[in-house]
Each structure stands twice: as C-alpha cells, then as structure tokens.
Design an enzyme around this catalytic site. Structure first.
Site, PDB file in Angstrom:
ATOM      1  N   SER A 135       3.668   5.082  -1.097  1.00  0.00           N
ATOM      2  CA  SER A 135       4.208   4.072  -0.192  1.00  0.00           C
ATOM      3  C   SER A 135       4.579   4.759   1.117  1.00  0.00           C
ATOM      4  O   SER A 135       5.402   5.673   1.131  1.00  0.00           O
ATOM      5  CB  SER A 135       5.434   3.433  -0.856  1.00  0.00           C
ATOM      6  OG  SER A 135       6.033   2.494  -0.001  1.00  0.00           O
ATOM      7  N   LYS A 161      -0.167   2.551   0.396  1.00  0.00           N
ATOM      8  CA  LYS A 161       0.554   1.301   0.697  1.00  0.00           C
ATOM      9  C   LYS A 161       1.289   1.487   2.004  1.00  0.00           C
ATOM     10  O   LYS A 161       2.064   2.433   2.153  1.00  0.00           O
ATOM     11  CB  LYS A 161       1.514   0.996  -0.454  1.00  0.00           C
ATOM     12  CG  LYS A 161       2.680   0.063  -0.138  1.00  0.00           C
ATOM     13  CD  LYS A 161       3.358  -0.390  -1.424  1.00  0.00           C
ATOM     14  CE  LYS A 161       4.863  -0.473  -1.285  1.00  0.00           C
ATOM     15  NZ  LYS A 161       5.519  -0.842  -2.563  1.00  0.00           N
ATOM     16  N   LEU A 162       1.018   0.591   2.960  1.00  0.00           N
ATOM     17  CA  LEU A 162       1.709   0.660   4.248  1.00  0.00           C
ATOM     18  C   LEU A 162       2.836  -0.355   4.265  1.00  0.00           C
ATOM     19  O   LEU A 162       2.627  -1.532   3.957  1.00  0.00           O
ATOM     20  CB  LEU A 162       0.739   0.336   5.393  1.00  0.00           C
ATOM     21  CG  LEU A 162      -0.518   1.199   5.538  1.00  0.00           C
ATOM     22  CD1 LEU A 162      -1.306   0.747   6.771  1.00  0.00           C
ATOM     23  CD2 LEU A 162      -0.150   2.679   5.641  1.00  0.00           C
ATOM     24  N   LYS A 163       4.007   0.092   4.643  1.00  0.00           N
ATOM     25  CA  LYS A 163       5.103  -0.842   4.868  1.00  0.00           C
ATOM     26  C   LYS A 163       4.826  -1.556   6.186  1.00  0.00           C
ATOM     27  O   LYS A 163       4.434  -0.907   7.175  1.00  0.00           O
ATOM     28  CB  LYS A 163       6.426  -0.068   4.945  1.00  0.00           C
ATOM     29  CG  LYS A 163       6.867   0.509   3.599  1.00  0.00           C
ATOM     30  CD  LYS A 163       7.251  -0.618   2.647  1.00  0.00           C
ATOM     31  CE  LYS A 163       7.979  -0.082   1.421  1.00  0.00           C
ATOM     32  NZ  LYS A 163       8.406  -1.159   0.516  1.00  0.00           N
ATOM     33  N   ASP A 189       3.118  -3.873   2.242  1.00  0.00           N
ATOM     34  CA  ASP A 189       4.361  -4.390   1.657  1.00  0.00           C
ATOM     35  C   ASP A 189       5.300  -4.791   2.786  1.00  0.00           C
ATOM     36  O   ASP A 189       5.701  -3.955   3.592  1.00  0.00           O
ATOM     37  CB  ASP A 189       5.012  -3.299   0.789  1.00  0.00           C
ATOM     38  CG  ASP A 189       6.252  -3.798   0.047  1.00  0.00           C
ATOM     39  OD1 ASP A 189       6.624  -4.985   0.217  1.00  0.00           O
ATOM     40  OD2 ASP A 189       6.852  -2.999  -0.701  1.00  0.00           O
ATOM     41  N   ASN A 191       8.318  -6.530   2.273  1.00  0.00           N
ATOM     42  CA  ASN A 191       9.728  -6.652   1.881  1.00  0.00           C
ATOM     43  C   ASN A 191      10.402  -7.871   2.520  1.00  0.00           C
ATOM     44  O   ASN A 191      11.464  -7.761   3.132  1.00  0.00           O
ATOM     45  CB  ASN A 191      10.513  -5.370   2.215  1.00  0.00           C
ATOM     46  CG  ASN A 191      10.138  -4.209   1.306  1.00  0.00           C
ATOM     47  OD1 ASN A 191       9.527  -3.246   1.758  1.00  0.00           O
ATOM     48  ND2 ASN A 191      10.459  -4.297   0.031  1.00  0.00           N
ATOM     49  N   GLU A 214       2.220  -7.376  -0.498  1.00  0.00           N
ATOM     50  CA  GLU A 214       3.383  -7.433  -1.381  1.00  0.00           C
ATOM     51  C   GLU A 214       4.539  -8.142  -0.676  1.00  0.00           C
ATOM     52  O   GLU A 214       4.889  -7.795   0.458  1.00  0.00           O
ATOM     53  CB  GLU A 214       3.754  -5.981  -1.729  1.00  0.00           C
ATOM     54  CG  GLU A 214       4.833  -5.807  -2.775  1.00  0.00           C
ATOM     55  CD  GLU A 214       5.065  -4.308  -3.067  1.00  0.00           C
ATOM     56  OE1 GLU A 214       4.161  -3.475  -2.823  1.00  0.00           O
ATOM     57  OE2 GLU A 214       6.169  -3.979  -3.528  1.00  0.00           O
ATOM     58  N   ASP A 239       7.150  -8.761  -5.544  1.00  0.00           N
ATOM     59  CA  ASP A 239       8.052  -7.685  -5.938  1.00  0.00           C
ATOM     60  C   ASP A 239       9.443  -8.315  -6.100  1.00  0.00           C
ATOM     61  O   ASP A 239       9.831  -8.719  -7.213  1.00  0.00           O
ATOM     62  CB  ASP A 239       8.011  -6.578  -4.856  1.00  0.00           C
ATOM     63  CG  ASP A 239       9.045  -5.473  -5.044  1.00  0.00           C
ATOM     64  OD1 ASP A 239       9.899  -5.579  -5.933  1.00  0.00           O
ATOM     65  OD2 ASP A 239       9.026  -4.489  -4.277  1.00  0.00           O
ATOM     66  N   LYS A 263       9.050  -3.583 -11.530  1.00  0.00           N
ATOM     67  CA  LYS A 263      10.077  -2.553 -11.357  1.00  0.00           C
ATOM     68  C   LYS A 263      11.133  -2.774 -12.432  1.00  0.00           C
ATOM     69  O   LYS A 263      11.865  -3.766 -12.390  1.00  0.00           O
ATOM     70  CB  LYS A 263      10.749  -2.677  -9.988  1.00  0.00           C
ATOM     71  CG  LYS A 263       9.931  -2.152  -8.838  1.00  0.00           C
ATOM     72  CD  LYS A 263      10.729  -2.233  -7.557  1.00  0.00           C
ATOM     73  CE  LYS A 263       9.859  -1.886  -6.367  1.00  0.00           C
ATOM     74  NZ  LYS A 263      10.524  -2.267  -5.103  1.00  0.00           N
ATOM     75  N   GLY A 291       8.205   1.396  -7.464  1.00  0.00           N
ATOM     76  CA  GLY A 291       9.146   2.512  -7.438  1.00  0.00           C
ATOM     77  C   GLY A 291      10.333   2.202  -6.552  1.00  0.00           C
ATOM     78  O   GLY A 291      10.279   1.280  -5.725  1.00  0.00           O
TER      79      GLY A 291
HETATM   80  O1  OSB Z   1       9.519  -2.587  -1.856  1.00  0.00           O
HETATM   81  O2  OSB Z   1       8.449  -1.306  -3.141  1.00  0.00           O
HETATM   82  C1  OSB Z   1       9.402  -1.495  -2.399  1.00  0.00           C
HETATM   83  C2  OSB Z   1      11.380   1.758  -2.011  1.00  0.00           C
HETATM   84  C3  OSB Z   1      12.670   1.279  -2.026  1.00  0.00           C
HETATM   85  C4  OSB Z   1      12.877  -0.072  -2.111  1.00  0.00           C
HETATM   86  C5  OSB Z   1      11.795  -0.961  -2.197  1.00  0.00           C
HETATM   87  C6  OSB Z   1      10.498  -0.476  -2.200  1.00  0.00           C
HETATM   88  C7  OSB Z   1      10.297   0.907  -2.073  1.00  0.00           C
HETATM   89  C8  OSB Z   1       8.975   1.509  -1.961  1.00  0.00           C
HETATM   90  C9  OSB Z   1       8.834   2.964  -2.343  1.00  0.00           C
HETATM   91  O3  OSB Z   1       7.997   0.943  -1.524  1.00  0.00           O
HETATM   92  C10 OSB Z   1       8.287   3.122  -3.704  1.00  0.00           C
HETATM   93  C11 OSB Z   1       8.417   4.539  -4.214  1.00  0.00           C
HETATM   94  O4  OSB Z   1       7.625   5.381  -3.821  1.00  0.00           O
HETATM   95  O5  OSB Z   1       9.352   4.803  -5.014  1.00  0.00           O
HETATM   96 MG    MG Z   2       7.917  -3.786  -2.540  1.00  0.00          MG
END
Ligand code: OSB
Ligand code: MG
Length: 368
Positions: A135, A161-163, A189, A191, A214, A239, A263, A291
């Site tokens: 990520s 995976k690109l935020k 992702d 969020n 995501e 998620d 998760k 994660g």
């Molecule tokens: O949205 O998946 C998520 C980390 C912290 C909180 C939310 C997310 C994440 C990650 C990192 O995307 C995932 C990892 O490498 O642990």
């Molecule tokens: Mg996520």
C-alpha cells in the site's frame, strides 16, 4: 482454559517513512498489545486501532480503556474459557471490534499454543506462502511516487495499491501505468474520501484496468457504493463498510461490492474474519487480507488468513521492512513477492524480548 490475568502493553515503533492517506499521516505506530496468561499457555493479540479515530471510530486509548473497564473483566469472570466463547461473552458491549479482536486473538493464540496447532491450520489455510502487495501512501509529487513504486517493484511486490483522494487520483494512476505498463497489478484506496457526486471523476479511472477501487464512499453509504458500481467499470471493493459477516452478506446482496478487503481487527477477530471469507467464497466474491500497519505479531495471523482458499488476490501483507527498521518479531522477509505462512504453534512468532523492552511505553496488569 482459565485466565489468570491480562497485560495491556503499549509499544511505539517509528515507521520507516510517513504513510499518508486521505484521512491523515502516520509517522509512528502506537500499538496496544494484549497478552493473556492462562494455566496452559500465554497468548498475544495486537490491537489495530490507530492513535486517532480517523480510519474508524476506535483509537488506541479508547481501546485500552474499554479493555480495562469491560472486556477483560468479562473474560476474567468466566469459569471456563475458549476462544470460540469470547465473542459471546463480549457481545453485551457494543462495537469496539478492534479491542475485542485483540483480546480474542490473544485467547486463541494461548489456546492454539497449548494444543500445538498453528493459526494457519486452525483457520483453514491451504498455502504455505502468500503473494504480497504493498500500500503506497499519497506523496507530495508524482516523481516521488514513481520512485517509491520503483523501489517496491524492485523488491518484488506483486501488486501495488495507491492511496488516492480528490486531487490525487487519475494523475498518479496514469503516471504509474505509463511508467510500469499494463501488466502491473494495480488498485486504489480512497478511504471514504469521495461522494456519489464524484462518480464521473471516478469513472475516469476506468481506462487504466485497475483490479479494484477500495472504499471510495462513506462507510455507511452501502447503497451509494451499489449505485457507483453500476456507473463505473472498476470493480468496487469495500473495506471500512464491512464490519461483520452480516454486513458483508448484505453488501454483496445489494451489489455494493465485487471484492472484499478482510481486516480481522475491523470485524472483531479472526473467527469473524473467517466467516466473512466463507460468505465471500460462497458468493464467488474475491477476498484479500487487508492490513493496519501491524507489527510482526499481527502480521503473522494476517499471513495465515491470507493463505485461505478464498483469499484469491494479493493482500496488504507486506514485509516487516516496508513498515519498521526493527520489527517486534523476527522480520517477515519477502521472497519472490511472497511471505512464508508461520507454521509453529499459535501465531508461530514471538516478540523479541529486547525489542519489546526498548519499545514499551507502558504496561498494565489486570487480574481477577
Ligand atoms: O485502508 O487499507 C487501509 C493502513 C491503515 C489504515 C487503513 C488502511 C491502511 C493501509 C495499509 O492501506 C495496509 C498495510 O500495509 O498494513
Ligand atoms: Mg482500505
């Protein structure tokens, strides 16, 4: 088993680089560890709550408080305890799934260590190693992002995976596709950073052949995700919205997700996580293990979950070095883009005593 006591331990590990998402920037991992002591064995659980309630309503101080005040006493009062009983004993207390997950994981670890069985075997793993993704946080510029992705691909990560967030979506995706080609497994992702009014903008990601997007919308906007899924080509993955096997089944039925990020912390533990896996598999919905920047303790159990047959996409189960210069356990090392699934009793890993000592900020012992 019977619990003799529970230790709540706060450890702090600096991240190797700041991790920026649409909800904030993490620079250190402030982790709450739960250690249960029983007559038969000890067990560890890692609470995935972040320091602030920005990803979910839970946060590390809140998790410690609810564990100390309600959850641990509920288990200490039980005359007989198995991991399978934990969710039921904690059910009167609403929510707080990350706190519950940490406690259930610790009890399950103790139970499995006593029985000489691994998490992988207990959960139903079918692989001895799992393919890994990484990520990648939001960066200040596209060149910086391309440098980061270059490094991860060179290490062997099998999926990127690109935020993303409004203002950082099509441009970074296009840049990564142009530089690294169409073969790279790529996903994004958000969020929860978008609304349904952004459907046209999110549709601009369609030409890039992403594996999935995501959680583009608010966690409660399950119908919005169903509507969005009908308007864009990129498969929608949930998620934050998936908090239980029941919400997973409902989201699938509504057409709100074509893929599920599992998760364990977000859903109350590995036993519920396995039920979500089973629901997804029964519907032909691909799943993968997410994660929360876990230490080696949490990672060990995640890698076991990622080895289940329905986890058909690479997870956010990256190597220790992606997060920490020194992990709490022997480091998880990427080989050919994979991590080995621990096979020893329980989690199959232990905290390194020296690292544990040096990173611990506080401990609290709770007994009956
Ligand atoms: O949205 O998946 C998520 C980390 C912290 C909180 C939310 C997310 C994440 C990650 C990192 O995307 C995932 C990892 O490498 O642990
Ligand atoms: Mg996520």
């Amino acid at each position: 088993m019977r619990l003799s006591g529970v230790e709540l331990r706060r450890v702090e590990l600096p991240l190797v680089a700041p991790f920026r998402t649409s909800f904030g920037t993490e620079t250190v991992r402030d982790v709450l560890l739960v250690r249960v002591v029983t007559g038969a064995a000890e067990g560890w659980g890692e609470c995935v709550a972040l320091a602030d309630p920005l990803y979910s309503p839970e946060y590390v101080e809140g998790a410690a408080d609810v564990l100390r005040r309600y959850l641990v006493p509920a288990l200490l009062g039980a005359p007989r305890l198995t991991a399978a009983m934990v969710a039921g004993l904690l059910a009167p207390y609403k929510g707080h799934r990350m706190a519950k997950a940490a406690l259930e994981t610790a009890v399950l670890d103790a139970e499995l260590r006593a029985a000489g069985r691994s998490f992988a075997r207990e959960l139903g793993a079918v692989r001895e190693r799992v393919p890994c993704g990484v990520s990648v946080g939001i960066m200040d510029s596209v060149p910086e992002l391309l440098d980061a992705v270059t490094g991860y691909l060179a290490e062997g990560y099998l999926r990127i995976k690109l935020k993303i967030e409004p203002g950082w979506d099509v441009e970074p995706v296009r840049a990564v596709r142009e530089r690294f080609g169409d073969e790279v497994l790529l996903q994004v992702d958000a969020n929860t950073a978008y609304t349904l009014a952004d459907a046209r903008q999110l549709g601009r990601l369609d030409p890039f052949g992403l594996l999935l997007i995501e959680q583009p919308l608010d966690e409660e906007d399950v119908l919005g995700h169903a509507e969005l899924a009908a308007r864009i080509a990129t498969p929608v993955c949930l998620d934050e919205s998936i908090t239980s096997a029941r919400t997973a089944a409902a989201a699938i039925r509504l057409g709100a997700c074509a893929v599920i990020n599992i998760k364990p912390g977000r859903v109350g533990g590995y036993l519920e996580a396995r039920r979500i896996h089973d629901v997804a598999a029964a519907h032909g919905i691909p799943a993968w293990c997410g994660g929360m920047l876990e230490t080696g303790l949490g990672r060990a159990a995640n890698v076991a979950l990622a080895a289940l047959p329905g986890c058909t996409l690479p997870g956010d189960t990256s190597a220790s070095g992606r997060y920490f210069a020194t992990d709490l356990t022997e480091p998880f090392v990427l080989r050919d883009g994979h991590l080995a699934v621990p096979q020893g009793p329980g989690l199959g890993v232990d905290p390194l005593p020296g690292v544990l000592r040096e990173t611990t900020k506080a401990t609290d012992w709770i007994s009956g």
